[in-house]
Write a protein that holds these residues in place. Sequence first.
Motif, PDB file in Angstrom:
ATOM      1  N   PHE A 123       2.250  18.610 -20.834  1.00 46.28           N
ATOM      2  CA  PHE A 123       1.801  18.751 -19.452  1.00 46.28           C
ATOM      3  C   PHE A 123       0.326  18.395 -19.311  1.00 46.28           C
ATOM      4  O   PHE A 123      -0.131  18.080 -18.224  1.00 46.28           O
ATOM      5  N   GLN A 124      -0.435  18.424 -20.414  1.00 43.89           N
ATOM      6  CA  GLN A 124      -1.883  18.210 -20.324  1.00 43.89           C
ATOM      7  C   GLN A 124      -2.405  17.624 -21.632  1.00 43.89           C
ATOM      8  O   GLN A 124      -1.943  17.984 -22.715  1.00 43.89           O
ATOM      9  N   ILE A 125      -3.346  16.709 -21.515  1.00 43.94           N
ATOM     10  CA  ILE A 125      -4.089  16.205 -22.675  1.00 43.94           C
ATOM     11  C   ILE A 125      -5.568  16.373 -22.371  1.00 43.94           C
ATOM     12  O   ILE A 125      -6.048  15.948 -21.315  1.00 43.94           O
ATOM     13  N   GLN A 126      -6.269  17.018 -23.285  1.00 45.69           N
ATOM     14  CA  GLN A 126      -7.713  17.167 -23.125  1.00 45.69           C
ATOM     15  C   GLN A 126      -8.401  15.935 -23.695  1.00 45.69           C
ATOM     16  O   GLN A 126      -8.114  15.508 -24.814  1.00 45.69           O
ATOM     17  N   ARG A 127      -9.295  15.352 -22.930  1.00 45.49           N
ATOM     18  CA  ARG A 127     -10.011  14.168 -23.400  1.00 45.49           C
ATOM     19  C   ARG A 127     -10.829  14.529 -24.640  1.00 45.49           C
ATOM     20  O   ARG A 127     -11.477  15.576 -24.692  1.00 45.49           O
ATOM     21  N   TYR A 128     -10.786  13.646 -25.620  1.00 48.19           N
ATOM     22  CA  TYR A 128     -11.330  13.972 -26.934  1.00 48.19           C
ATOM     23  C   TYR A 128     -12.818  14.297 -26.919  1.00 48.19           C
ATOM     24  O   TYR A 128     -13.296  15.091 -27.736  1.00 48.19           O
ATOM     25  N   GLU A 129     -13.564  13.685 -26.006  1.00 50.65           N
ATOM     26  CA  GLU A 129     -15.011  13.901 -26.023  1.00 50.65           C
ATOM     27  C   GLU A 129     -15.415  15.264 -25.481  1.00 50.65           C
ATOM     28  O   GLU A 129     -16.585  15.653 -25.576  1.00 50.65           O
ATOM     29  N   HIS A 130     -14.454  16.002 -24.925  1.00 56.40           N
ATOM     30  CA  HIS A 130     -14.770  17.310 -24.347  1.00 56.40           C
ATOM     31  C   HIS A 130     -14.077  18.408 -25.150  1.00 56.40           C
ATOM     32  O   HIS A 130     -12.853  18.546 -25.106  1.00 56.40           O
ATOM     33  N   PRO A 131     -14.820  19.210 -25.877  1.00 57.07           N
ATOM     34  CA  PRO A 131     -14.210  20.286 -26.677  1.00 57.07           C
ATOM     35  C   PRO A 131     -13.726  21.421 -25.790  1.00 57.07           C
ATOM     36  O   PRO A 131     -14.043  21.481 -24.590  1.00 57.07           O
ATOM     37  N   PRO A 132     -12.959  22.358 -26.346  1.00 53.59           N
ATOM     38  CA  PRO A 132     -12.534  23.534 -25.569  1.00 53.59           C
ATOM     39  C   PRO A 132     -13.735  24.281 -25.005  1.00 53.59           C
ATOM     40  O   PRO A 132     -14.825  24.279 -25.595  1.00 53.59           O
ATOM     41  N   PHE A 133     -13.548  24.891 -23.868  1.00 50.66           N
ATOM     42  CA  PHE A 133     -14.544  25.708 -23.182  1.00 50.66           C
ATOM     43  C   PHE A 133     -15.684  24.895 -22.573  1.00 50.66           C
ATOM     44  O   PHE A 133     -16.711  25.449 -22.190  1.00 50.66           O
ATOM     45  N   SER A 134     -15.527  23.566 -22.465  1.00 54.73           N
ATOM     46  CA  SER A 134     -16.642  22.757 -21.966  1.00 54.73           C
ATOM     47  C   SER A 134     -16.562  22.484 -20.464  1.00 54.73           C
ATOM     48  O   SER A 134     -17.568  22.090 -19.866  1.00 54.73           O
ATOM     49  N   TYR A 135     -15.387  22.664 -19.854  1.00 53.74           N
ATOM     50  CA  TYR A 135     -15.285  22.406 -18.413  1.00 53.74           C
ATOM     51  C   TYR A 135     -16.027  23.488 -17.634  1.00 53.74           C
ATOM     52  O   TYR A 135     -15.982  24.668 -17.975  1.00 53.74           O
ATOM     53  N   SER A 136     -16.687  23.062 -16.569  1.00 50.37           N
ATOM     54  CA  SER A 136     -17.379  24.001 -15.690  1.00 50.37           C
ATOM     55  C   SER A 136     -17.013  23.682 -14.252  1.00 50.37           C
ATOM     56  O   SER A 136     -16.919  22.500 -13.882  1.00 50.37           O
ATOM     57  N   PRO A 137     -16.747  24.695 -13.417  1.00 52.62           N
ATOM     58  CA  PRO A 137     -16.356  24.433 -12.028  1.00 52.62           C
ATOM     59  C   PRO A 137     -17.406  23.599 -11.301  1.00 52.62           C
ATOM     60  O   PRO A 137     -18.606  23.724 -11.544  1.00 52.62           O
ATOM     61  N   GLY A 138     -16.925  22.762 -10.401  1.00 53.79           N
ATOM     62  CA  GLY A 138     -17.784  21.825  -9.696  1.00 53.79           C
ATOM     63  C   GLY A 138     -17.736  20.442 -10.296  1.00 53.79           C
ATOM     64  O   GLY A 138     -18.085  19.450  -9.634  1.00 53.79           O
ATOM     65  N   GLN A 139     -17.298  20.333 -11.557  1.00 58.21           N
ATOM     66  CA  GLN A 139     -17.120  19.037 -12.196  1.00 58.21           C
ATOM     67  C   GLN A 139     -15.711  18.522 -11.908  1.00 58.21           C
ATOM     68  O   GLN A 139     -14.819  19.282 -11.541  1.00 58.21           O
TER      69      GLN A 139
END
Length: 663
Positions: free
Chosen positions: A206-222
């Motif tokens: 259902f989801q693939i995380q882009r390799y350049e972004h490790p876990p816990f790196s997303y921040s709201p507003g992005q």
Amino acid sequence: MARAFPKASGAKFKTPVRIYHKASDRYYTIAERDGKFYQRRHQLGFDAADGREANALELEMQYVIGSGNHAQTFLHRNADGRLVQLPVSWYAERGGYWAMSPGYDRASHLDFRRPIDAGCMSCHNGYPSAHIEDDGGGPRFAGALPQGIDCQRCHGPGRAHVDAIKRGDLETARRAIVNPATLSRERQLEACMQCHLESTSSPLPFQIQRYEHPPFSYSPGQALGDYFIHFDHAPSAPGRDDKFEINGGAYRLRKSACFQRSEMTCMTCHDPHDVPRGAKAVERYVAVCQSCHETPHRGGVPRVAGMRASATCLDCHMPKRRTDDAVHVVMTDHYIQRQQARRDLLADLTEADARKSGDYRGEVVPYYPATLAATPENEMYLALAQVRQGSNLTAGLPRLERAIEKYIPERPEFYYELARAYAMVADHDADIRWCREALRRDATFVPALKELAAAATAKGDLTEAAQALETVVAQRPNDGNAFADLGNVYLRQGRLDDAQKTLRRALVLDATMPKANNTMGLAALKQGASATAETHFREAIRLQPDLQEAHYNLGNLLAGRRAYAEAGYHFERAIRSNPDYVEAHHSYGVVLALTHASAKAAAELQTTVRLAPGLAQAHLDLADVLATLGRTKDAAREYAIAANGNDSAAREAAQAGLRALGH
């Protein structure tokens, strides 16, 4: 959300509770001692007639996933910081009861061995503040863990905001924190969808995380799509359009006309700072409906057959349903429909019911973002989605290979994923080739080294397998799984001393590895230490009661000392775990023959030759049993097959058997 990850010591449950899980033939007990809760598992073993328990294992319930509104699942934290899920959960329906955790209601399950990875933690709890290490056995969370999802999840990092408040600089404080209410509709939705957008929990992906972004790196507003790409079944996939799953709230909402024809967001209905319950919740949500639909029905709310007199908009248009994947949970369907399905949405389900449709096989399509920019990276991710969980291997393998050959990415992950996909179709040569390509980009890339070792072992190239794993353990001296795999390779190479030394290191790092104990047992047998071997086989079974290899190995050891009854018990357990286990059927058939249970022996040996028609020794053993039963014609046929095989010893014995029958 703030109550999503409390400590279990503050829970209030009536104990003890005992359940029997028929599919896996295991008993689970939930007990409290000195303010702490525990889950204990045992079976009734070979000595059950004497009232003795077998394979007992107990872990403390230290953390809780879930607020308890619908369900609560429990975690144990090992001494090294790893978290594992426990097999029994508490469900709020019908006043509260205990049952198997989602995904556990089957004959073979992960029991006490399911690790909590960074993906689990990233949505079920606040972000850990301490460094996370993962040496191959699951992430090790150091220090104290957060106890619930905190402000950062929706508002982003808050240090600059707090510092500005302390200085009295309110204008800077406002700019230094994300206020979702001020974001665009898309960004506002993404603050929620970072955790609540799951198209399916069954294999897709259902989801693939882009390799350049490790876990816990997303921040709201992005932009969420810069971090994750979400996928779904093809629109034409039969029988999957109405799937209703526990984390599908945003997915279902987005199907609604109300959502598609308005500026609705999650916060139109939900205030994360104030979550009403009961009658107050109904009043609030109905008011939201009426804010757009001022006169929903002329003459008042229509009375639908079977609907209670006090029914509201929600009862008809957002009914409660039982989820397909967590079958003990009932939740509100966020797909706002004009007419609800004409079936009992609350009818009991089993996980077997949910699995009847089988894993999806077909094209995997982008879901969010709905379209991907035409970039080399996106083309490779879309091709990768076809193969990662095996949904579209036939078309996906050449598609991913073409994309890699066209764009020649620098990152090793794409090559490694292609290697893993070839492993799914048992193409060991291609698996090895693409592992090597990954390692050309990064010779220290551990996942590719481990995959290379697995593929080389399957092909029989034990030298390359050993070299790859030696590289891994040199980099990761605390990777118990790598040491266990290396010990297995050494044992297969005949390097007994190296095998035992390496396996001992594996078990020092993690004594709870079932396969390491099983391999250590095999090494002990090679050394002639049958008592030590038995100890390791029994420990492997205690840790993983459905480990078929350990049951088989223990069965053979017991048969060698003529403990035929218990040997038969373990062969039966091995076969229960894997009905196609040729060697277990064969050994069990021989044991039955030795105990003069000739009819049963014939049945087991007939299964053996059906599964492995080229196994001459099995044909010979079957012939001997059939001759004992007086079925000389059938025996002669089996002797003839063995006499024409490639096993010289079986061939000679079969010829002697034919002569004894007068052929």
